[in-house]
Design a protein around this motif. Structure first.
Motif, short mmCIF file in Angstrom:
data_model
loop_
_atom_site.label_atom_id
_atom_site.label_comp_id
_atom_site.label_asym_id
_atom_site.label_seq_id
_atom_site.Cartn_x
_atom_site.Cartn_y
_atom_site.Cartn_z
N GLU A 83 -31.51 -24.75 -36.81
CA GLU A 83 -31.16 -24.03 -36.00
C GLU A 83 -29.47 -24.51 -35.93
OE1 GLU A 83 -30.50 -23.90 -31.17
OE2 GLU A 83 -32.18 -24.93 -32.36
N TYR A 87 -27.85 -20.54 -37.38
CA TYR A 87 -26.96 -20.05 -36.35
C TYR A 87 -25.69 -19.81 -37.92
CZ TYR A 87 -28.51 -19.98 -31.92
OH TYR A 87 -29.63 -19.41 -31.45
N GLU A 91 -24.04 -16.41 -38.50
CA GLU A 91 -22.71 -16.28 -38.91
C GLU A 91 -21.94 -15.11 -40.58
OE1 GLU A 91 -19.13 -15.35 -37.62
OE2 GLU A 91 -19.99 -16.16 -35.42
#
Length: 198
Positions: A83, A87, A91
């Motif tokens: 996870e 992320y 980004e």
């Protein structure tokens, strides 16, 4: 003389972005781009072999940059740290949105007739696959199995269409970023508890 050539090329590119953004790839005209950039059609062909070549130089680079980061998701090993990696990659994709909002808006909304006209399908399929794999991993830990991924497909389709609309309608970078991140959160937060499994 190099300075003048760079200026002409830059003017062609700026006018081409406006033309593709307004009319789309299919209806865009090299003649119109030439007129608006203050050069001739013949001169444009000194810089770009065709309308397709011009479109590729503007939109292709952004498409390939997005795909490069998207393909990194495939390499992520599913585990408890996945996870965080997702992320971090997300980004990087958001940075591309920040830097190339207009080009991405053209890619997603104005590519009919170009080799990128099915890019939304590519993005939807990819997001569906990645989210499905993550959900299957999470359910496996709980000793459960995903029944099917149809709802994930629907969410992924809705996300790509929503991003297309955001990029078409909004121009402020901060607002675009916030809207996209909010959508991702709305669509996918706690999704594991909304899926059918056995």
């Amino acid at each position: 003389m190099q300075y003048q050539k760079d200026e002409i090329r830059k003017s062609i590119i700026n006018q081409a972005i406006k033309e593709f953004n307004t009319k789309g790839y299919k209806a865009a005209s090299i003649r119109s781009i030439a007129k608006n950039s203050g050069t001739s059609v013949g001169n444009i062909y000194k810089y770009f072999a065709s309308k397709e070549d011009l479109y590729e130089s503007l939109i292709g680079a952004v498409y390939h940059k997005v795909m490069e980061y998207i393909n990194q998701f495939k390499k992520v090993e599913l585990n408890d740290k996945a996870e965080d990696i997702f992320y971090s990659l997300l980004e990087k994709i958001m940075e591309i949105f920040d830097e190339n909002r207009v080009e991405l808006a053209i890619l997603l909304n104005k590519s009919e007739g170009s080799k990128y006209e099915n890019c939304k399908v590519t993005f939807v399929d990819f997001i569906t696959r990645v989210v499905t794999e993550v959900m299957e991993y999470g359910l496996t830990i709980q000793g459960k199995k995903l029944k099917d991924n149809f709802i994930i497909y629907l969410l992924s389709y809705s996300l790509v269409e929503s991003i297309s609309i955001i990029l078409k309608e909004k121009s402020e970078e901060v607002e675009v970023r916030k809207l996209i991140l909010n959508l991702i959160d709305i669509f996918y937060n706690d999704i594991i508890n909304k899926l059918e499994y056995f």
